[in-house]
Design an enzyme around this catalytic site. Structure first.
Site: not given
Length: 283
Positions: A41, A158
């Site tokens: 991320s 993610d």
């Protein structure tokens, strides 16, 4: 004994991840080499930028630029009725222009590996070949905010969903000393007793249930990270002390404060790192 190879695993955490820039600043000032990087991320974005050769000072300048609410809003290409609140084209263009990510992993100055999550089969995917910008968009594709990214016939989102601080990944790259930087380790542990209605980390325009979802996400992330650390223990964990009300989504306007917290945490960790280096050299 040859110089020990140091690797950093940078955790996801949205705006909280800007603390990684403070870590880089201290390591540069202390002339501590970083030989390998992994990240998920926001940690993946910054790992890629640093691996591409962007110094901490320039990374900080970019972070302070988007701390301006007007400039931040320009990145938000909201597209309703899509699989994701934002299309992501503006973010991609910004990252290419400001962080120099238009390259292949094989061109990186420091070996980097990013994690993403296969949206359909629920597996962690390690990205360290091919297009860097594609991998960066995948590792930061927070479900519901950005659309999934297709890489090699896999739909990726993610990386923080399953491996938020990928310490095992940086070890696999070759790090002999693996340092984890966790920016979400205290995001859900309120220090004073509160009623759920008293917890406010999102704008009032969001319905109250989103606060419950946010709190649940932080608890899950913390627990998965704890389990991952049991499976592959870091040699050192750096956990910047960040305000609990600093939202992963909306804290970018506090970039200077977050970066400073990263610097403080890195300096506090230096004695432990130097002891670790001394002990491993003497082993």
């Amino acid at each position: 004994m040859d110089t020990l190879k140091i690797g950093l695993a940078l955790g996801g955490g949205g705006a909280r991840g800007l603390a990684h820039i403070g870590i880089f600043k201290v390591f540069e000032k202390e002339h501590i080499p970083i030989d390998f990087l992994s990240g998920s991320s926001m940690g993946g974005i910054l790992a890629a930028a640093y691996g591409a050769g962007l110094p901490a000072e320039q990374m900080e300048a970019v972070a302070l630029e988007i701390a301006n609410p007007r400039r931040l809003m320009r990145l938000m290409d909201v597209k309703p009725l899509r699989r994701g609140l934002m299309e992501g084209k503006r973010v991609r263009s910004f990252l290419l222009k400001k962080l120099g990510l238009d390259l292949q992993f094989e061109q990186m100055r420091i070996p980097v590996a990013l994690t993403a999550t296969d949206y359909l089969c629920g597996e962690t995917v390690v990205l360290n070949h091919g297009s860097v910008i594609d991998a960066v968009m995948a590792t930061s594709a927070f479900p519901g905010v950005f659309q999934a990214v297709k890489i090699n016939d896999r739909w990726l989102v993610d990386g923080g969903m399953l491996n938020n601080v990928p310490i095992n990944v940086v070890r696999n790259l070759g790090a002999q000393i693996a340092i984890a930087v966790d920016v979400t380790c205290e995001t859900w542990q309120w220090e004073v007793p509160l009623e759920p209605e008293q917890i406010h980390r999102l704008p009032s325009i969001f319905p109250p249930m989103t606060e419950d979802l946010y709190q649940s996400l932080m608890i899950l992330t913390s627990e998965i990270t704890r389990i991952r650390f049991q499976e592959s223990p870091p040699d050192l964990v750096i956990c910047p002390r960040l305000p609990i009300d600093l939202s992963i989504f909306l804290g970018f306007t506090r970039a200077s404060e977050v970066i400073k917290a990263g610097e403080v945490a890195a300096r506090q960790a230096l004695p432990g790192l130097y002891r670790l280096l001394e002990n491993m050299h003497g082993a």
